[in-house]
Design a protein around this motif. Sequence first.
Motif, PDB file in Angstrom:
ATOM      1  N   UNK A 262       0.825  -1.067  -0.126  1.00  0.00           N
ATOM      2  CA  UNK A 262       0.109  -0.161   0.132  1.00  0.00           C
ATOM      3  C   UNK A 262       1.012   1.234  -0.077  1.00  0.00           C
ATOM      4  N   UNK A 263       2.092   0.908   0.766  1.00  0.00           N
ATOM      5  CA  UNK A 263       2.944   2.294   0.985  1.00  0.00           C
ATOM      6  C   UNK A 263       3.460   2.662  -0.641  1.00  0.00           C
ATOM      7  N   UNK A 264       3.582   1.137  -1.338  1.00  0.00           N
ATOM      8  CA  UNK A 264       4.444   1.491  -2.788  1.00  0.00           C
ATOM      9  C   UNK A 264       3.405   2.220  -3.598  1.00  0.00           C
ATOM     10  N   UNK A 265       2.051   1.925  -3.371  1.00  0.00           N
ATOM     11  CA  UNK A 265       0.930   2.323  -4.279  1.00  0.00           C
ATOM     12  C   UNK A 265       0.985   3.846  -4.203  1.00  0.00           C
ATOM     13  N   UNK A 266       1.108   4.102  -2.921  1.00  0.00           N
ATOM     14  CA  UNK A 266       1.051   5.686  -2.700  1.00  0.00           C
ATOM     15  C   UNK A 266       1.984   6.451  -3.192  1.00  0.00           C
ATOM     16  N   UNK A 267       3.282   5.981  -3.396  1.00  0.00           N
ATOM     17  CA  UNK A 267       4.493   6.605  -4.021  1.00  0.00           C
ATOM     18  C   UNK A 267       4.138   6.523  -5.453  1.00  0.00           C
ATOM     19  N   UNK A 268       3.670   5.436  -5.964  1.00  0.00           N
ATOM     20  CA  UNK A 268       3.631   5.272  -7.597  1.00  0.00           C
ATOM     21  C   UNK A 268       2.535   5.950  -8.127  1.00  0.00           C
ATOM     22  N   UNK A 269       1.201   5.765  -7.470  1.00  0.00           N
ATOM     23  CA  UNK A 269      -0.159   6.051  -7.892  1.00  0.00           C
ATOM     24  C   UNK A 269      -0.732   7.103  -7.340  1.00  0.00           C
ATOM     25  N   UNK A 270       0.058   7.768  -6.060  1.00  0.00           N
ATOM     26  CA  UNK A 270      -0.566   8.800  -5.178  1.00  0.00           C
ATOM     27  C   UNK A 270      -1.783   8.470  -4.600  1.00  0.00           C
ATOM     28  N   UNK A 271      -2.241   7.321  -4.249  1.00  0.00           N
ATOM     29  CA  UNK A 271      -3.148   6.993  -3.495  1.00  0.00           C
ATOM     30  C   UNK A 271      -3.068   5.671  -2.756  1.00  0.00           C
ATOM     31  N   UNK A 272      -3.720   5.627  -1.561  1.00  0.00           N
ATOM     32  CA  UNK A 272      -3.449   4.643  -0.622  1.00  0.00           C
ATOM     33  C   UNK A 272      -4.568   3.458  -0.921  1.00  0.00           C
ATOM     34  N   UNK A 273      -5.856   3.797  -1.297  1.00  0.00           N
ATOM     35  CA  UNK A 273      -6.715   2.880  -1.803  1.00  0.00           C
ATOM     36  C   UNK A 273      -6.499   1.956  -2.743  1.00  0.00           C
ATOM     37  N   UNK A 274      -7.035   0.669  -2.935  1.00  0.00           N
ATOM     38  CA  UNK A 274      -6.697  -0.218  -3.999  1.00  0.00           C
ATOM     39  C   UNK A 274      -7.616   0.362  -5.244  1.00  0.00           C
ATOM     40  N   UNK A 275      -6.897   0.231  -6.412  1.00  0.00           N
ATOM     41  CA  UNK A 275      -7.581   0.610  -7.511  1.00  0.00           C
ATOM     42  C   UNK A 275      -8.037  -0.729  -8.307  1.00  0.00           C
ATOM     43  N   UNK A 276      -7.648  -2.039  -7.667  1.00  0.00           N
ATOM     44  CA  UNK A 276      -8.144  -3.015  -8.468  1.00  0.00           C
ATOM     45  C   UNK A 276      -9.005  -3.830  -7.714  1.00  0.00           C
ATOM     46  N   UNK A 277     -10.278  -4.380  -8.263  1.00  0.00           N
ATOM     47  CA  UNK A 277     -11.293  -5.031  -7.265  1.00  0.00           C
ATOM     48  C   UNK A 277     -11.002  -6.543  -7.057  1.00  0.00           C
ATOM     49  N   UNK A 278      -9.829  -7.038  -7.651  1.00  0.00           N
ATOM     50  CA  UNK A 278      -9.619  -8.460  -7.678  1.00  0.00           C
ATOM     51  C   UNK A 278      -9.738  -8.933  -6.187  1.00  0.00           C
ATOM     52  N   UNK A 279      -9.298  -8.226  -5.308  1.00  0.00           N
ATOM     53  CA  UNK A 279      -9.320  -8.423  -3.943  1.00  0.00           C
ATOM     54  C   UNK A 279     -10.805  -8.940  -3.290  1.00  0.00           C
ATOM     55  N   UNK A 280     -11.661  -7.703  -3.731  1.00  0.00           N
ATOM     56  CA  UNK A 280     -12.841  -8.007  -3.356  1.00  0.00           C
ATOM     57  C   UNK A 280     -13.750  -9.120  -4.068  1.00  0.00           C
TER      58      UNK A 280
ATOM     59  N   UNK B 291       0.138   4.691   7.794  1.00  0.00           N
ATOM     60  CA  UNK B 291       0.158   6.152   7.276  1.00  0.00           C
ATOM     61  C   UNK B 291       0.853   7.142   8.505  1.00  0.00           C
ATOM     62  N   UNK B 292       2.153   7.479   7.430  1.00  0.00           N
ATOM     63  CA  UNK B 292       3.119   8.105   8.365  1.00  0.00           C
ATOM     64  C   UNK B 292       2.774   9.565   8.892  1.00  0.00           C
ATOM     65  N   UNK B 293       1.384   9.865   8.633  1.00  0.00           N
ATOM     66  CA  UNK B 293       0.925  11.044   8.992  1.00  0.00           C
ATOM     67  C   UNK B 293       0.043  11.088  10.211  1.00  0.00           C
ATOM     68  N   UNK B 294      -0.178   9.828  10.489  1.00  0.00           N
ATOM     69  CA  UNK B 294      -1.051   9.462  11.959  1.00  0.00           C
ATOM     70  C   UNK B 294      -0.389   9.217  13.064  1.00  0.00           C
ATOM     71  N   UNK B 295      -0.568   9.586  13.980  1.00  0.00           N
ATOM     72  CA  UNK B 295       0.027   9.293  15.504  1.00  0.00           C
ATOM     73  C   UNK B 295      -0.888   8.850  16.451  1.00  0.00           C
TER      74      UNK B 295
END
Length: 216
Positions: free
Chosen positions: A24-42, A173-177
């Motif tokens: 998920x962290x890698x997706x944020x770096x490459x696609x600028x979003x945390x959420x999945x963009x592929x429904x395969x898991x669901x 999420x690095x911005x949460x404490x």
Amino acid sequence: MDFEFALWQMIYLMSAPQKVYRNFQYRKQTKNQWARDDPAFLVLLSICLCVSSLGFAIVLGLTFSEFCYFLTRSIFIDCIGSGLIIATILWFVANNYLQGTSGSPQDVEWGFAFDIHLNAFYPVLIMLHVVQLLLYIPFLQSDRFHAVLLSDTIWLIAIGYYIYITFLGYSALPFLKRTIIILYPPSIVAIILYIFLVISKVNLSDVIMKRYMKGI
């Protein structure tokens, strides 16, 4: 849809859930979003629910219409309905009370909060719709102490998985404490309830199974 990758996630959610959130962290770096963009898991999760519900139908002796009702309830109430409520509550709490600084420009995406629920729900599905189902008739359908202990332990493990994977999701999420509050208070409550149920000789599996049959 990348089903191979979704299957990889499911395997690691049971054995090493930290690895899933690294992706998920890698997706944020490459696609600028945390959420999945592929429904395969669901999609795979829905298939697992269908198969496990068929197992429940066999064990409980359900008719076809009762099976359809049970499946519908499993998908839209147990999985999606509870997810909408839990994800929304934790999304609100995270954005309003767990932000690292008052002026943080980043917010928790609601879609990511729901993804966290789906991640945490999968081990619960395995424990309660597979392990519990396989053990119910030979070991859990009894009021003896060993059945009570095994039954309630299965439920404790399932809830423990849910709490821990939910905690991992928000702590990624690095911005949460202070995300530790998602882990400790619910875990303490779960352990206290577990001890109470065992001492009271409440077989949670048997209670739930009978309630399922009455509800249907």
